[in-house]
Design a protein around this motif. Structure first.
Motif, mmCIF file in Angstrom:
data_model
loop_
_atom_site.group_PDB
_atom_site.id
_atom_site.type_symbol
_atom_site.label_atom_id
_atom_site.label_comp_id
_atom_site.label_asym_id
_atom_site.label_seq_id
_atom_site.Cartn_x
_atom_site.Cartn_y
_atom_site.Cartn_z
ATOM 1 N N UNK A 257 -45.552 -12.855 33.651
ATOM 2 C CA UNK A 257 -44.857 -11.577 33.799
ATOM 3 C C UNK A 257 -45.833 -10.431 34.033
ATOM 4 N N UNK A 258 -46.873 -10.344 33.204
ATOM 5 C CA UNK A 258 -47.805 -9.223 33.321
ATOM 6 C C UNK A 258 -48.567 -9.252 34.638
ATOM 7 N N UNK A 259 -49.039 -10.442 35.042
ATOM 8 C CA UNK A 259 -49.761 -10.554 36.302
ATOM 9 C C UNK A 259 -48.831 -10.248 37.468
ATOM 10 N N UNK A 260 -47.577 -10.714 37.372
ATOM 11 C CA UNK A 260 -46.606 -10.439 38.421
ATOM 12 C C UNK A 260 -46.351 -8.955 38.591
ATOM 13 N N UNK A 261 -46.262 -8.224 37.478
ATOM 14 C CA UNK A 261 -46.056 -6.779 37.550
ATOM 15 C C UNK A 261 -47.247 -6.093 38.213
ATOM 16 N N UNK A 262 -48.449 -6.562 37.898
ATOM 17 C CA UNK A 262 -49.659 -5.999 38.507
ATOM 18 C C UNK A 262 -49.677 -6.248 40.011
ATOM 19 N N UNK B 291 -36.104 -12.394 40.572
ATOM 20 C CA UNK B 291 -36.331 -11.553 39.398
ATOM 21 C C UNK B 291 -35.683 -10.186 39.595
ATOM 22 N N UNK B 292 -34.688 -9.833 38.765
ATOM 23 C CA UNK B 292 -34.031 -8.530 38.929
ATOM 24 C C UNK B 292 -34.973 -7.356 38.698
ATOM 25 N N UNK B 293 -36.012 -7.556 37.886
ATOM 26 C CA UNK B 293 -36.973 -6.479 37.661
ATOM 27 C C UNK B 293 -37.780 -6.199 38.923
ATOM 28 N N UNK B 294 -38.129 -7.252 39.655
ATOM 29 C CA UNK B 294 -38.819 -7.068 40.925
ATOM 30 C C UNK B 294 -37.877 -6.423 41.936
ATOM 31 N N UNK B 295 -36.630 -6.880 41.983
ATOM 32 C CA UNK B 295 -35.654 -6.323 42.922
ATOM 33 C C UNK B 295 -35.419 -4.844 42.668
ATOM 34 N N UNK B 296 -35.423 -4.443 41.397
ATOM 35 C CA UNK B 296 -35.117 -3.061 41.027
ATOM 36 C C UNK B 296 -36.197 -2.083 41.480
ATOM 37 N N UNK B 297 -37.364 -2.589 41.854
ATOM 38 C CA UNK B 297 -38.443 -1.712 42.313
ATOM 39 C C UNK B 297 -38.191 -1.191 43.727
ATOM 40 N N UNK B 298 -37.306 -1.851 44.467
ATOM 41 C CA UNK B 298 -37.086 -1.517 45.870
ATOM 42 C C UNK B 298 -36.223 -0.268 46.019
ATOM 43 N N UNK B 299 -36.361 0.376 47.160
ATOM 44 C CA UNK B 299 -35.512 1.519 47.477
ATOM 45 C C UNK B 299 -34.090 1.063 47.787
ATOM 46 N N UNK B 300 -33.974 -0.103 48.422
ATOM 47 C CA UNK B 300 -32.660 -0.653 48.770
ATOM 48 C C UNK B 300 -32.648 -2.115 48.365
ATOM 49 N N UNK B 301 -31.561 -2.538 47.749
ATOM 50 C CA UNK B 301 -31.449 -3.908 47.250
ATOM 51 C C UNK B 301 -30.284 -4.613 47.931
ATOM 52 N N UNK B 302 -30.477 -5.909 48.198
ATOM 53 C CA UNK B 302 -29.451 -6.715 48.868
ATOM 54 C C UNK B 302 -29.314 -8.046 48.130
ATOM 55 N N UNK B 303 -28.135 -8.652 48.292
ATOM 56 C CA UNK B 303 -27.908 -10.001 47.781
ATOM 57 C C UNK B 303 -27.355 -10.844 48.921
ATOM 58 N N UNK B 304 -27.940 -12.046 49.070
ATOM 59 C CA UNK B 304 -27.477 -12.977 50.092
ATOM 60 C C UNK B 304 -26.596 -14.021 49.418
ATOM 61 N N UNK B 305 -25.340 -14.080 49.823
ATOM 62 C CA UNK B 305 -24.385 -15.022 49.229
ATOM 63 C C UNK B 305 -23.477 -15.550 50.330
ATOM 64 N N UNK B 306 -23.294 -16.865 50.354
ATOM 65 C CA UNK B 306 -22.448 -17.508 51.366
ATOM 66 C C UNK B 306 -22.869 -17.124 52.778
ATOM 67 N N UNK B 307 -24.174 -16.928 52.961
ATOM 68 C CA UNK B 307 -24.684 -16.648 54.291
ATOM 69 C C UNK B 307 -24.515 -15.222 54.761
#
Length: 241
Positions: free
Chosen positions: A175-180, A202-218
């Motif tokens: 976790x710590x290395x990933x955050x770095x 990882x939702x914590x990594x996703x939350x860092x973005x300006x815009x977030x997306x989810x891919x579901x059922x293509x």
């Protein structure tokens, strides 16, 4: 980059066709930071390969700098990818028995311009930028997981790409290395004015973005990432013993 109606279908010999992507729409602008989440097998890596010009969609329209993919010859597509796209992978994909410096030099070996002649200096500068200026001559097996990922990031960015595609860049790290590592990716992308697309579970990594997306059922859906509150630490067993 502009994607409209992107599909990817795989024909199977003894079964119905497998529809991996079913009409993906996406716009990526200079300096964007996007995250894409989705379950394993949802097609995230397939989409990343298409956006990175490694693969072509079955159908749909994809433009890079206003030039449709359909109008690019294979050679032009390869040159566009080499000049403009940098990939960061979960498994690092470093060359064994090659030093950190040699690994980062590798993309510049195919540069027909001044990058080829300055490859050692450029690779050294990028490794110094990611904090590995004193590890230039170390081979991957002598580097920690976080250091290997830094080498992979330096290799991806040494040609100053305008689009950085990161496929689970923290998946093999603690976790710590990933955050770095994410701090480093964010900082370098911002300084370079590059767009960054991160695929992650990882939702914590996703939350860092300006815009977030989810891919579901293509299908790609824009979302607002919601982080679950951290669980309370359990009481220590035998407290006071």
């Amino acid at each position: 980059m502009r994607a409209r109606g992107i599909t990817r279908t795989v024909e199977l010999p003894d079964a119905a066709p497998l529809h991996i992507l079913r009409g993906v729409d996406l716009d990526v602008h200079v300096g964007d930071h996007l995250s894409i989440m989705g379950r394993s097998g949802s097609g995230k890596s397939t989409l990343l390969n298409i956006l990175g010009l490694l693969d072509a969609p079955t159908d749909g329209d994809l433009e890079f700098d206003g030039v449709p993919l359909q109008r690019m010859s294979a050679g032009r597509r390869d040159r566009t990818r080499g000049r403009n796209v940098g990939f960061v992978f979960q498994q690092f994909n470093l060359l064994p028995r090659r030093t950190a410096l040699e690994n980062v030099e590798m993309p510049l070996m195919y540069d027909g311009g001044r990058g080829f002649w300055r490859r050692r200096a450029l690779a050294s500068e990028m490794l110094d930028r990611v904090g590995l200026g004193d590890r230039l001559q170390q081979t991957p097996e002598r580097l920690s997981g976080g250091e290997q990922q830094r080498v992979a990031i330096a290799r991806a960015l040494v040609r100053s790409p305008r689009l950085i595609l990161a496929d689970e860049p923290t998946g093999a790290l603690d976790v710590d290395t990933g955050a770095t590592i994410m701090d480093l990716l964010d900082d370098i992308a911002t300084q370079a004015g590059a767009a960054l697309i991160t695929i992650t579970h990882d939702p914590h990594v996703a939350a860092r973005a300006q815009r977030a997306f989810r891919l579901a059922d293509g299908v790609l859906h824009e979302t607002v990432p919601v982080l679950e509150p951290a669980a309370s630490a359990p009481a220590a067993a035998g407290a006071g013993a």
